[in-house]
Write a protein that holds these residues in place. Structure first.
Motif, PDB file in Angstrom:
ATOM      1  N   CYS A 163       0.833  -1.209   0.000  1.00  0.00           N
ATOM      2  CA  CYS A 163       0.000   0.000   0.000  1.00  0.00           C
ATOM      3  C   CYS A 163       0.866   1.257   0.000  1.00  0.00           C
ATOM      4  O   CYS A 163       0.574   2.229  -0.707  1.00  0.00           O
ATOM      5  N   LEU A 164       1.956   1.240   0.804  1.00  0.00           N
ATOM      6  CA  LEU A 164       2.835   2.416   0.845  1.00  0.00           C
ATOM      7  C   LEU A 164       3.424   2.686  -0.544  1.00  0.00           C
ATOM      8  O   LEU A 164       3.486   3.835  -0.985  1.00  0.00           O
ATOM      9  N   MET A 165       3.833   1.620  -1.225  1.00  0.00           N
ATOM     10  CA  MET A 165       4.421   1.796  -2.565  1.00  0.00           C
ATOM     11  C   MET A 165       3.393   2.380  -3.523  1.00  0.00           C
ATOM     12  O   MET A 165       3.681   3.283  -4.309  1.00  0.00           O
ATOM     13  N   SER A 166       2.174   1.865  -3.426  1.00  0.00           N
ATOM     14  CA  SER A 166       1.120   2.354  -4.311  1.00  0.00           C
ATOM     15  C   SER A 166       0.772   3.814  -3.987  1.00  0.00           C
ATOM     16  O   SER A 166       0.618   4.649  -4.887  1.00  0.00           O
ATOM     17  N   LEU A 167       0.682   4.131  -2.697  1.00  0.00           N
ATOM     18  CA  LEU A 167       0.361   5.510  -2.305  1.00  0.00           C
ATOM     19  C   LEU A 167       1.488   6.470  -2.689  1.00  0.00           C
ATOM     20  O   LEU A 167       1.237   7.637  -3.028  1.00  0.00           O
ATOM     21  N   GLU A 168       2.726   5.992  -2.644  1.00  0.00           N
ATOM     22  CA  GLU A 168       3.848   6.844  -3.055  1.00  0.00           C
ATOM     23  C   GLU A 168       3.713   7.205  -4.543  1.00  0.00           C
ATOM     24  O   GLU A 168       3.974   8.332  -4.945  1.00  0.00           O
ATOM     25  N   ARG A 169       3.263   6.216  -5.348  1.00  0.00           N
ATOM     26  CA  ARG A 169       3.073   6.510  -6.781  1.00  0.00           C
ATOM     27  C   ARG A 169       1.961   7.549  -6.962  1.00  0.00           C
ATOM     28  O   ARG A 169       2.070   8.452  -7.781  1.00  0.00           O
ATOM     29  N   VAL A 170       0.907   7.435  -6.168  1.00  0.00           N
ATOM     30  CA  VAL A 170      -0.191   8.414  -6.236  1.00  0.00           C
ATOM     31  C   VAL A 170       0.337   9.789  -5.817  1.00  0.00           C
ATOM     32  O   VAL A 170       0.028  10.816  -6.436  1.00  0.00           O
ATOM     33  N   ALA A 171       1.162   9.795  -4.761  1.00  0.00           N
ATOM     34  CA  ALA A 171       1.719  11.060  -4.264  1.00  0.00           C
ATOM     35  C   ALA A 171       2.610  11.706  -5.321  1.00  0.00           C
ATOM     36  O   ALA A 171       2.590  12.928  -5.502  1.00  0.00           O
ATOM     37  N   GLN A 172       3.377  10.879  -6.034  1.00  0.00           N
ATOM     38  CA  GLN A 172       4.259  11.413  -7.083  1.00  0.00           C
ATOM     39  C   GLN A 172       3.459  12.113  -8.158  1.00  0.00           C
ATOM     40  O   GLN A 172       3.899  13.091  -8.742  1.00  0.00           O
ATOM     41  N   LYS A 173       2.258  11.592  -8.415  1.00  0.00           N
ATOM     42  CA  LYS A 173       1.391  12.195  -9.438  1.00  0.00           C
ATOM     43  C   LYS A 173       0.583  13.352  -8.861  1.00  0.00           C
ATOM     44  O   LYS A 173      -0.304  13.871  -9.512  1.00  0.00           O
ATOM     45  N   MET A 174       0.879  13.735  -7.623  1.00  0.00           N
ATOM     46  CA  MET A 174       0.166  14.823  -6.922  1.00  0.00           C
ATOM     47  C   MET A 174      -1.330  14.523  -6.848  1.00  0.00           C
ATOM     48  O   MET A 174      -2.156  15.413  -6.964  1.00  0.00           O
ATOM     49  N   ASP A 175      -1.643  13.262  -6.664  1.00  0.00           N
ATOM     50  CA  ASP A 175      -3.042  12.847  -6.730  1.00  0.00           C
ATOM     51  C   ASP A 175      -3.573  12.390  -5.367  1.00  0.00           C
ATOM     52  O   ASP A 175      -4.640  11.762  -5.295  1.00  0.00           O
ATOM     53  N   LEU A 176      -2.826  12.679  -4.292  1.00  0.00           N
ATOM     54  CA  LEU A 176      -3.324  12.291  -2.966  1.00  0.00           C
ATOM     55  C   LEU A 176      -4.522  13.175  -2.620  1.00  0.00           C
ATOM     56  O   LEU A 176      -4.624  14.300  -3.092  1.00  0.00           O
TER      57      LEU A 176
ATOM     58  N   TRP B  18       9.856   4.305   6.746  1.00  0.00           N
ATOM     59  CA  TRP B  18       8.899   4.512   5.653  1.00  0.00           C
ATOM     60  C   TRP B  18       9.021   5.903   5.038  1.00  0.00           C
ATOM     61  O   TRP B  18       8.848   6.068   3.826  1.00  0.00           O
ATOM     62  N   GLN B  19       9.355   6.903   5.858  1.00  0.00           N
ATOM     63  CA  GLN B  19       9.392   8.276   5.322  1.00  0.00           C
ATOM     64  C   GLN B  19      10.516   8.419   4.289  1.00  0.00           C
ATOM     65  O   GLN B  19      10.309   9.024   3.240  1.00  0.00           O
ATOM     66  N   ALA B  20      11.699   7.850   4.618  1.00  0.00           N
ATOM     67  CA  ALA B  20      12.830   7.955   3.683  1.00  0.00           C
ATOM     68  C   ALA B  20      12.522   7.215   2.382  1.00  0.00           C
ATOM     69  O   ALA B  20      12.902   7.651   1.295  1.00  0.00           O
ATOM     70  N   LYS B  21      11.783   6.094   2.495  1.00  0.00           N
ATOM     71  CA  LYS B  21      11.528   5.275   1.300  1.00  0.00           C
ATOM     72  C   LYS B  21      10.342   5.781   0.480  1.00  0.00           C
ATOM     73  O   LYS B  21      10.173   5.366  -0.668  1.00  0.00           O
ATOM     74  N   HIS B  22       9.513   6.633   1.075  1.00  0.00           N
ATOM     75  CA  HIS B  22       8.315   7.131   0.385  1.00  0.00           C
ATOM     76  C   HIS B  22       8.237   8.646   0.566  1.00  0.00           C
ATOM     77  O   HIS B  22       7.346   9.159   1.257  1.00  0.00           O
ATOM     78  N   PRO B  23       9.194   9.369  -0.025  1.00  0.00           N
ATOM     79  CA  PRO B  23       9.350  10.789   0.308  1.00  0.00           C
ATOM     80  C   PRO B  23       8.155  11.660  -0.075  1.00  0.00           C
ATOM     81  O   PRO B  23       7.857  12.637   0.624  1.00  0.00           O
ATOM     82  N   HIS B  24       7.460  11.334  -1.167  1.00  0.00           N
ATOM     83  CA  HIS B  24       6.333  12.188  -1.580  1.00  0.00           C
ATOM     84  C   HIS B  24       5.158  12.021  -0.613  1.00  0.00           C
ATOM     85  O   HIS B  24       4.521  12.987  -0.209  1.00  0.00           O
ATOM     86  N   LEU B  25       4.917  10.752  -0.238  1.00  0.00           N
ATOM     87  CA  LEU B  25       3.853  10.468   0.729  1.00  0.00           C
ATOM     88  C   LEU B  25       4.214  11.096   2.086  1.00  0.00           C
ATOM     89  O   LEU B  25       3.366  11.699   2.760  1.00  0.00           O
ATOM     90  N   ALA B  26       5.490  10.990   2.453  1.00  0.00           N
ATOM     91  CA  ALA B  26       5.941  11.556   3.734  1.00  0.00           C
ATOM     92  C   ALA B  26       5.784  13.076   3.739  1.00  0.00           C
ATOM     93  O   ALA B  26       5.447  13.673   4.768  1.00  0.00           O
ATOM     94  N   GLY B  27       6.003  13.694   2.578  1.00  0.00           N
ATOM     95  CA  GLY B  27       5.847  15.158   2.486  1.00  0.00           C
ATOM     96  C   GLY B  27       4.400  15.552   2.739  1.00  0.00           C
ATOM     97  O   GLY B  27       4.110  16.514   3.474  1.00  0.00           O
ATOM     98  N   TRP B  28       3.472  14.808   2.125  1.00  0.00           N
ATOM     99  CA  TRP B  28       2.031  15.066   2.332  1.00  0.00           C
ATOM    100  C   TRP B  28       1.699  14.902   3.809  1.00  0.00           C
ATOM    101  O   TRP B  28       1.026  15.730   4.416  1.00  0.00           O
ATOM    102  N   PHE B  29       2.218  13.829   4.412  1.00  0.00           N
ATOM    103  CA  PHE B  29       1.910  13.518   5.814  1.00  0.00           C
ATOM    104  C   PHE B  29       2.463  14.597   6.751  1.00  0.00           C
ATOM    105  O   PHE B  29       1.788  15.012   7.698  1.00  0.00           O
ATOM    106  N   SER B  30       3.675  15.074   6.463  1.00  0.00           N
ATOM    107  CA  SER B  30       4.254  16.051   7.409  1.00  0.00           C
ATOM    108  C   SER B  30       3.473  17.354   7.366  1.00  0.00           C
ATOM    109  O   SER B  30       3.342  18.034   8.389  1.00  0.00           O
ATOM    110  N   GLU B  31       2.894  17.705   6.221  1.00  0.00           N
ATOM    111  CA  GLU B  31       2.045  18.916   6.176  1.00  0.00           C
ATOM    112  C   GLU B  31       0.772  18.710   6.980  1.00  0.00           C
ATOM    113  O   GLU B  31       0.336  19.563   7.740  1.00  0.00           O
ATOM    114  N   VAL B  32       0.172  17.533   6.774  1.00  0.00           N
ATOM    115  CA  VAL B  32      -1.091  17.217   7.441  1.00  0.00           C
ATOM    116  C   VAL B  32      -0.915  17.137   8.967  1.00  0.00           C
ATOM    117  O   VAL B  32      -1.779  17.555   9.733  1.00  0.00           O
TER     118      VAL B  32
END
Ligand SMILES: N[C@@H](CCC(=O)N[C@@H](CS)C(=O)NCC(=O)O)C(=O)O
Length: 175
Positions: free
Chosen positions: A109-122, A149-163
């Motif tokens: 799920c993390l890998m899939s969500l990272e791909r969504v985050a990369q597309k700015m689609d979260l 997880w944050q280092a391996k999924h940086p786009h998702l981690a960026g979204w999370f740190s804002e939230v």
């Protein structure tokens, strides 16, 4: 929220005060007079219909893409909740099979969500699925699952740190 009175639950305890209102005895449970609403999704719908907050009243009706994304996010969160439950057992009682299943599921799920985050689609945080994603990631992190997880999924981690900086996340952070 000014009209909502929060009460503490005692999950799985025989004197859980939630049981006065609902035989299911889970949180969240919203009691409005005689009406008892369970399931976070329906409580969210009920509260947002009552809300005057411009952030939430402008939410468009659910479209199929949002339904699809919500299913993935809730599946991710549900898997993390199973893992948490398993980890709370005595080590000798734990099913390492289930722990492995949930570790693998959450990694996928993390890998899939990272791909969504990369597309700015979260999702936007002010949607049910956005809040569910934030809660699921927070639950995962606060239980020490996938510490890197944050280092391996940086786009998702960026979204999370804002939230995480939102007042609602700070005020409702688990103790
Ligand atoms: N599908 C439900 C899940 C609710 C749920 O699992 N709540 C947990 C939160 S820890 C709970 O109350 N567990 C205690 C129990 O199952 O007795 C929802 O979305 O609201």
């Amino acid at each position: 929220m000014a009209e909502v009175e929060e009460r503490m639950a005692a999950n799985r305890a025989p004197d859980n005060p939630v049981l006065i209102h609902s035989p299911v005895g889970r949180v969240p449970t919203l009691v409005v007079g005689e009406l008892v609403i369970t399931e976070a999704r329906y409580i969210y719908d009920f509260l947002t219909k009552k809300s005057t907050n411009p952030d939430v009243v402008s939410i468009p009706p659910l479209d199929v893409k949002a339904v699809s994304q919500e299913g993935q996010i809730l599946g991710f969160m549900d898997g993390i909740a199973c893992w948490v439950r398993e980890n709370r057992r005595e080590i000798s009682m734990r099913s390492m099979f289930l722990v492995d299943v949930e570790r693998d599921r959450s990694l996928r799920c993390l890998m899939s969500l990272e791909r969504v985050a990369q597309k700015m689609d979260l999702p936007d945080f002010a949607t049910f699925r956005g809040m569910a994603l934030a809660a699921g990631l927070d639950l995962m992190q606060s239980n020490g699952f996938h510490p890197d997880w944050q280092a391996k999924h940086p786009h998702l981690a960026g979204w999370f740190s804002e939230v995480k900086l939102r007042r609602s996340m700070i005020e409702t952070a688990p103790e």
